[in-house]
Write a protein that holds these residues in place. Structure first.
Motif, PDB file in Angstrom:
ATOM      1  N   TRP A  21       0.830  -1.194   0.000  1.00 60.29           N
ATOM      2  CA  TRP A  21       0.000   0.000   0.000  1.00 60.29           C
ATOM      3  C   TRP A  21       0.870   1.252   0.000  1.00 60.29           C
ATOM      4  N   ILE A  22       0.281   2.390   0.307  1.00 63.98           N
ATOM      5  CA  ILE A  22       0.978   3.678   0.242  1.00 63.98           C
ATOM      6  C   ILE A  22       1.117   4.245   1.653  1.00 63.98           C
ATOM      7  N   SER A  23       2.334   4.618   2.007  1.00 64.21           N
ATOM      8  CA  SER A  23       2.578   5.131   3.349  1.00 64.21           C
ATOM      9  C   SER A  23       1.950   6.517   3.544  1.00 64.21           C
ATOM     10  N   ASN A  24       1.426   6.731   4.738  1.00 61.03           N
ATOM     11  CA  ASN A  24       0.931   8.059   5.117  1.00 61.03           C
ATOM     12  C   ASN A  24       2.021   8.887   5.793  1.00 61.03           C
ATOM     13  N   GLY A  25       3.204   8.303   5.954  1.00 59.80           N
ATOM     14  CA  GLY A  25       4.294   9.038   6.590  1.00 59.80           C
ATOM     15  C   GLY A  25       4.125   9.216   8.075  1.00 59.80           C
ATOM     16  N   THR A  26       3.356   8.346   8.709  1.00 58.74           N
ATOM     17  CA  THR A  26       3.127   8.453  10.143  1.00 58.74           C
ATOM     18  C   THR A  26       3.901   7.375  10.894  1.00 58.74           C
ATOM     19  N   GLY A  27       3.989   7.532  12.203  1.00 54.50           N
ATOM     20  CA  GLY A  27       4.618   6.527  13.044  1.00 54.50           C
ATOM     21  C   GLY A  27       6.056   6.243  12.642  1.00 54.50           C
ATOM     22  N   ARG A  28       6.404   4.962  12.672  1.00 55.31           N
ATOM     23  CA  ARG A  28       7.782   4.564  12.378  1.00 55.31           C
ATOM     24  C   ARG A  28       8.144   4.685  10.904  1.00 55.31           C
ATOM     25  N   ASP A  29       7.156   4.900  10.035  1.00 54.13           N
ATOM     26  CA  ASP A  29       7.476   5.107   8.615  1.00 54.13           C
ATOM     27  C   ASP A  29       8.340   6.357   8.444  1.00 54.13           C
ATOM     28  N   GLY A  30       7.998   7.417   9.175  1.00 59.60           N
ATOM     29  CA  GLY A  30       8.707   8.685   9.041  1.00 59.60           C
ATOM     30  C   GLY A  30       8.059   9.576   7.998  1.00 59.60           C
ATOM     31  N   ARG A  31       8.007  10.877   8.284  1.00 57.58           N
ATOM     32  CA  ARG A  31       7.354  11.826   7.381  1.00 57.58           C
ATOM     33  C   ARG A  31       7.978  11.851   5.995  1.00 57.58           C
ATOM     34  N   GLU A  32       9.274  11.553   5.924  1.00 60.14           N
ATOM     35  CA  GLU A  32       9.948  11.569   4.632  1.00 60.14           C
ATOM     36  C   GLU A  32       9.450  10.459   3.700  1.00 60.14           C
ATOM     37  N   ARG A  33       8.742   9.490   4.262  1.00 65.32           N
ATOM     38  CA  ARG A  33       8.229   8.381   3.448  1.00 65.32           C
ATOM     39  C   ARG A  33       6.759   8.553   3.066  1.00 65.32           C
ATOM     40  N   ARG A  34       6.173   9.671   3.345  1.00 63.59           N
ATOM     41  CA  ARG A  34       4.783   9.878   2.959  1.00 63.59           C
ATOM     42  C   ARG A  34       4.641   9.708   1.450  1.00 63.59           C
ATOM     43  N   ASN A  35       3.656   8.925   1.047  1.00 66.70           N
ATOM     44  CA  ASN A  35       3.335   8.606  -0.344  1.00 66.70           C
ATOM     45  C   ASN A  35       4.283   7.585  -0.982  1.00 66.70           C
ATOM     46  N   ALA A  36       5.201   7.034  -0.209  1.00 62.26           N
ATOM     47  CA  ALA A  36       6.096   6.006  -0.743  1.00 62.26           C
ATOM     48  C   ALA A  36       5.383   4.653  -0.772  1.00 62.26           C
ATOM     49  N   PRO A  37       5.746   3.781  -1.706  1.00 58.90           N
ATOM     50  CA  PRO A  37       5.181   2.421  -1.711  1.00 58.90           C
ATOM     51  C   PRO A  37       5.648   1.664  -0.468  1.00 58.90           C
ATOM     52  N   LYS A  38       4.751   0.928   0.122  1.00 55.28           N
ATOM     53  CA  LYS A  38       5.027   0.308   1.411  1.00 55.28           C
ATOM     54  C   LYS A  38       4.615  -1.166   1.411  1.00 55.28           C
ATOM     55  N   VAL A  39       5.501  -2.026   1.875  1.00 55.13           N
ATOM     56  CA  VAL A  39       5.183  -3.438   2.083  1.00 55.13           C
ATOM     57  C   VAL A  39       4.996  -3.631   3.582  1.00 55.13           C
ATOM     58  N   GLY A  40       3.819  -4.072   3.952  1.00 54.43           N
ATOM     59  CA  GLY A  40       3.518  -4.273   5.360  1.00 54.43           C
ATOM     60  C   GLY A  40       2.640  -5.480   5.563  1.00 54.43           C
ATOM     61  N   TRP A  41       1.877  -5.471   6.633  1.00 49.52           N
ATOM     62  CA  TRP A  41       1.031  -6.618   6.931  1.00 49.52           C
ATOM     63  C   TRP A  41      -0.222  -6.174   7.683  1.00 49.52           C
ATOM     64  N   CYS A  42      -1.229  -7.030   7.642  1.00 44.46           N
ATOM     65  CA  CYS A  42      -2.471  -6.828   8.406  1.00 44.46           C
ATOM     66  C   CYS A  42      -2.868  -8.171   9.004  1.00 44.46           C
ATOM     67  N   TRP A  43      -3.611  -8.131  10.086  1.00 45.49           N
ATOM     68  CA  TRP A  43      -4.069  -9.375  10.711  1.00 45.49           C
ATOM     69  C   TRP A  43      -5.046 -10.099   9.790  1.00 45.49           C
ATOM     70  N   ALA A  44      -4.971 -11.415   9.781  1.00 46.49           N
ATOM     71  CA  ALA A  44      -5.792 -12.229   8.879  1.00 46.49           C
ATOM     72  C   ALA A  44      -7.284 -12.086   9.151  1.00 46.49           C
ATOM     73  N   GLY A  45      -7.655 -11.703  10.359  1.00 49.30           N
ATOM     74  CA  GLY A  45      -9.075 -11.592  10.677  1.00 49.30           C
ATOM     75  C   GLY A  45      -9.620 -10.180  10.595  1.00 49.30           C
ATOM     76  N   ASN A  46      -8.802  -9.215  10.234  1.00 53.97           N
ATOM     77  CA  ASN A  46      -9.224  -7.812  10.203  1.00 53.97           C
ATOM     78  C   ASN A  46      -9.611  -7.356   8.804  1.00 53.97           C
ATOM     79  N   ARG A  47     -10.434  -6.318   8.750  1.00 53.68           N
ATOM     80  CA  ARG A  47     -10.904  -5.740   7.495  1.00 53.68           C
ATOM     81  C   ARG A  47     -10.391  -4.317   7.341  1.00 53.68           C
ATOM     82  N   HIS A  48     -10.162  -3.950   6.089  1.00 50.70           N
ATOM     83  CA  HIS A  48      -9.709  -2.594   5.780  1.00 50.70           C
ATOM     84  C   HIS A  48     -10.405  -2.129   4.506  1.00 50.70           C
ATOM     85  N   THR A  49     -11.030  -0.972   4.580  1.00 45.49           N
ATOM     86  CA  THR A  49     -11.830  -0.496   3.450  1.00 45.49           C
ATOM     87  C   THR A  49     -10.993  -0.170   2.225  1.00 45.49           C
TER      88      THR A  49
END
Length: 233
Positions: A192-220
């Motif tokens: 997905w696309i980083s919002n530049g928050t938290g540990r991502d860092g503001r300099e990474r806002r709008n950068a492509p991001k590889v991350g993870w989500c819990w298998a039982g959670n939903r995201h719009t």
């Protein structure tokens, strides 16, 4: 995120879903991989990559809408993610996913035993936005679709960056990590696309991001990348 009322098996979107841009021809994808040095990472001569793309383009069901994929054993996610670009910013893997390369194909999602292969019928899974991975996997299986591996999802974005769009990103639930007891780790990788928050860092806002989500959670804003099949030529 707290689970909500289960969605119907085939929810109807309230608004028209976005049309995804076409992939470049396989020959152009091969040149892109060579330009980025992926063939060297994979231990493949540039001539072999070009020859494979030419054979695949000549095949009956390949062409502009096929993705040229390098096997995950040859080009891991940790190497591919930094090659992504958006707004001039390189892609990255979230800091709490140092084990990203240990996310392997599910038993039901086995890539061809070859360094190169093609995927056909790619879909970002927008219609499944706000489904959980646990809900989406059986639905895709029932439709005879195969979920993308993380490396395949990264390579898709690598060749067609517009596939990664704000509020329309995707999970790659074909890749999961197993615990020592054989059970699946609850994390499911996504691109997905980083919002530049938290540990991502503001300099990474709008950068492509590889991350993870819990298998039982939903995201719009997360669909589920899938394809109709994989094959070699």
């Amino acid at each position: 995120m707290t689970a909500t009322t289960p969605l119907p098996a085939t929810p109807l979107p309230a608004t028209p879903l976005p049309v995804l841009p076409a992939l470049p021809p396989l020959g152009a994808q091969a040149e892109r991989l060579i330009e980025l040095g992926v063939h060297e990472t994979a231990g493949l001569p540039a001539t072999e990559l070009r020859a494979f793309a030419a054979r695949a383009e000549a095949a009956e069901d390949a062409g502009a809408e096929a993705l040229l994929a390098v096997h995950p054993d040859r080009a891991p996610a940790s190497v591919l993610a930094p090659l992504l670009r958006r707004d001039g910013k390189p892609g990255f893997v979230v800091t709490d996913m140092t084990d990203v390369d240990l996310f392997a194909p599910l038993d039901t999602v086995v890539p061809p035993d070859a360094p190169l292969y093609v995927l056909t019928g790619l879909d970002r899974g927008d219609r499944m936005a706000n489904w959980s991975p646990d809900e989406a996997l059986p639905a895709l299986t029932a439709e005879a679709r195969t979920p993308l591996l993380l490396t395949e999802g990264i390579q898709w974005v690598l060749h067609q960056p517009a596939v990664l769009d704000r509020n329309h990103c995707f999970m790659t639930l074909g890749s999961r990590r197993r615990k020592p007891d054989g059970a699946l780790d609850a994390r499911t990788p996504a691109v997905w696309i980083s919002n530049g928050t938290g540990r991502d860092g503001r300099e990474r806002r709008n950068a492509p991001k590889v991350g993870w989500c819990w298998a039982g959670n939903r995201h719009t804003w997360l669909g589920f990348g899938s394809a109709t099949g994989r094959r070699t030529v």
